[in-house]
Design an enzyme around this catalytic site. Structure first.
Site, PDB file in Angstrom:
ATOM      1  N   GLY A  81       1.175  -1.225   0.036  1.00 28.34           N
ATOM      2  CA  GLY A  81       0.005  -0.273  -0.050  1.00 28.34           C
ATOM      3  C   GLY A  81       0.745   1.324   0.380  1.00 28.34           C
ATOM      4  O   GLY A  81       0.234   2.467   0.224  1.00 28.34           O
ATOM      5  N   TRP A  83       1.967   3.235  -2.672  1.00 27.00           N
ATOM      6  CA  TRP A  83       2.152   3.801  -3.507  1.00 27.00           C
ATOM      7  C   TRP A  83       0.511   4.309  -3.469  1.00 27.00           C
ATOM      8  O   TRP A  83       0.605   5.425  -3.644  1.00 27.00           O
ATOM      9  CB  TRP A  83       2.362   3.597  -4.979  1.00 27.00           C
ATOM     10  CG  TRP A  83       3.861   3.545  -5.521  1.00 27.00           C
ATOM     11  CD1 TRP A  83       4.941   3.169  -4.563  1.00 27.00           C
ATOM     12  CD2 TRP A  83       4.065   3.275  -6.850  1.00 27.00           C
ATOM     13  NE1 TRP A  83       6.200   3.094  -5.641  1.00 27.00           N
ATOM     14  CE2 TRP A  83       5.610   3.495  -6.878  1.00 27.00           C
ATOM     15  CE3 TRP A  83       3.858   2.790  -8.061  1.00 27.00           C
ATOM     16  CZ2 TRP A  83       6.080   3.069  -7.522  1.00 27.00           C
ATOM     17  CZ3 TRP A  83       4.428   2.873  -9.098  1.00 27.00           C
ATOM     18  CH2 TRP A  83       5.699   2.795  -8.759  1.00 27.00           C
ATOM     19  N   ASP A 104      -4.823  -5.969  -5.651  1.00 28.14           N
ATOM     20  CA  ASP A 104      -3.953  -6.526  -5.309  1.00 28.14           C
ATOM     21  C   ASP A 104      -4.207  -8.341  -4.549  1.00 28.14           C
ATOM     22  O   ASP A 104      -5.740  -8.061  -4.387  1.00 28.14           O
ATOM     23  CB  ASP A 104      -2.562  -6.645  -4.146  1.00 28.14           C
ATOM     24  CG  ASP A 104      -2.085  -7.143  -4.565  1.00 28.14           C
ATOM     25  OD1 ASP A 104      -1.468  -8.556  -4.359  1.00 28.14           O
ATOM     26  OD2 ASP A 104      -0.603  -6.644  -5.063  1.00 28.14           O
ATOM     27  N   ASP A 120      -7.529 -10.918  -8.632  1.00 28.61           N
ATOM     28  CA  ASP A 120      -6.768 -10.967  -9.942  1.00 28.61           C
ATOM     29  C   ASP A 120      -7.138  -9.705 -11.380  1.00 28.61           C
ATOM     30  O   ASP A 120      -8.333  -9.754 -11.854  1.00 28.61           O
ATOM     31  CB  ASP A 120      -6.860 -11.815 -11.067  1.00 28.61           C
ATOM     32  CG  ASP A 120      -5.266 -12.183 -11.757  1.00 28.61           C
ATOM     33  OD1 ASP A 120      -4.811 -10.716 -12.345  1.00 28.61           O
ATOM     34  OD2 ASP A 120      -5.138 -13.541 -11.844  1.00 28.61           O
ATOM     35  N   ASP A 145       4.177  -1.196  -9.878  1.00 30.53           N
ATOM     36  CA  ASP A 145       5.311  -1.649  -9.034  1.00 30.53           C
ATOM     37  C   ASP A 145       5.757  -2.624  -9.002  1.00 30.53           C
ATOM     38  O   ASP A 145       6.535  -3.186  -8.621  1.00 30.53           O
ATOM     39  CB  ASP A 145       5.507  -0.352  -7.828  1.00 30.53           C
ATOM     40  CG  ASP A 145       6.831  -0.765  -7.425  1.00 30.53           C
ATOM     41  OD1 ASP A 145       7.536  -0.606  -8.400  1.00 30.53           O
ATOM     42  OD2 ASP A 145       6.898  -0.826  -6.443  1.00 30.53           O
ATOM     43  N   LYS A 185       6.213  -0.718 -13.864  1.00 31.42           N
ATOM     44  CA  LYS A 185       8.213  -1.145 -13.423  1.00 31.42           C
ATOM     45  C   LYS A 185       8.470  -2.136 -14.535  1.00 31.42           C
ATOM     46  O   LYS A 185       7.896  -2.905 -15.820  1.00 31.42           O
ATOM     47  CB  LYS A 185       7.935  -1.737 -11.929  1.00 31.42           C
ATOM     48  CG  LYS A 185      10.001  -2.303 -12.073  1.00 31.42           C
ATOM     49  CD  LYS A 185       9.658  -3.426 -10.253  1.00 31.42           C
ATOM     50  CE  LYS A 185       9.674  -2.611 -10.050  1.00 31.42           C
ATOM     51  NZ  LYS A 185       9.570  -3.031  -8.216  1.00 31.42           N
TER      52      LYS A 185
END
Length: 230
Positions: A81, A83, A104, A120, A145, A185
């Protein structure tokens, strides 16, 4: 975030050793040693952030300035959590009306002024479930990320993280507003040519950033696609 702010209250120059190294694997000792002596880890604790990764988003936003009051943000693979917390702070979600939501597989307690959806994001009905939760059709920013566990084999690790990046990108295409921003990322070597070409079809600007908070020995970097064409 200035260097002065970062070093305030930190213990620069003080090296902490792992006192309970006996019985641990050498790799575990190295990881613990790095954590104990990482100034970003220490500063995250001082600032009350959930992880050192929070500083990566802070530093990137200083360059691209997309997390503004009133913006709606989705964070994919949001646990723990960190971000979400930063996005809520930078968009002034408490008073601005910004919606900050994390997704998540792992359940977490969302930071103040954010929402969380366990599941998902790659499920076919995930975009509709998200819209039902937040009450809007589209958002301004999609963050990711996410990174898989590394294997130590560079080519394999690159393929795995690029697969996550591509799935996050596909989700962003479903949920972003026109002129929206996607940040994800990746690894050094950049975004794969095929995916990069797709991004350039859908966004006016695509570039890579490596925030200072990324570890110097890490191959991670971030792709930033802005100006979603809708």
């Amino acid at each position: 975030m200035s260097d002065d702010k970062f070093t305030k209250g930190s213990s620069r120059g003080v090296h902490t050793r792992v006192k309970t190294a006996k019985g641990r694997k050498k790799s575990s000792v190295r990881w613990l040693q790095r954590q104990l002596n990482d100034p970003y880890v220490k500063q995250a604790k001082l600032e009350g952030y959930r992880s050192r990764a929070s500083f990566k988003l802070i530093e990137m936003n200083e360059k691209i300035d997309v997390l503004k009051p009133g913006k709606h943000v989705v964070d994919l693979g949001a646990a723990p959590g960190g971000w979400m917390q930063i996005a809520a702070d930078l968009t002034e979600a408490e008073t601005s009306g910004s919606i900050i939501v994390g997704m998540d597989l792992i359940d977490i307690t969302p930071p103040p002024y954010t929402r969380f959806m366990q599941g998902d994001f790659n499920d076919e009905d995930a975009p509709e479930k998200l819209r039902a939760l937040i009450g809007v059709e589209a958002v301004d920013v999609v963050l990711s990320d996410m990174a898989p566990n590394t294997t130590g084999h560079a080519a394999t690790d690159h393929l795995r993280i690029m697969n996550l990046c591509e799935m996050a990108f596909d989700f962003a295409l479903e949920i972003l507003k026109p002129n929206g921003v996607f940040i994800a990322k990746t690894l050094q070597g950049g975004t794969e040519n095929q995916l990069l070409a797709r991004m350039k079809q859908h966004f006016t600007t695509v570039k890579h950033l490596k925030p200072k908070a990324s570890r110097q020995d890490s191959a991670e970097m971030y792709v930033v696609a802005s100006g979603f064409k809708g």
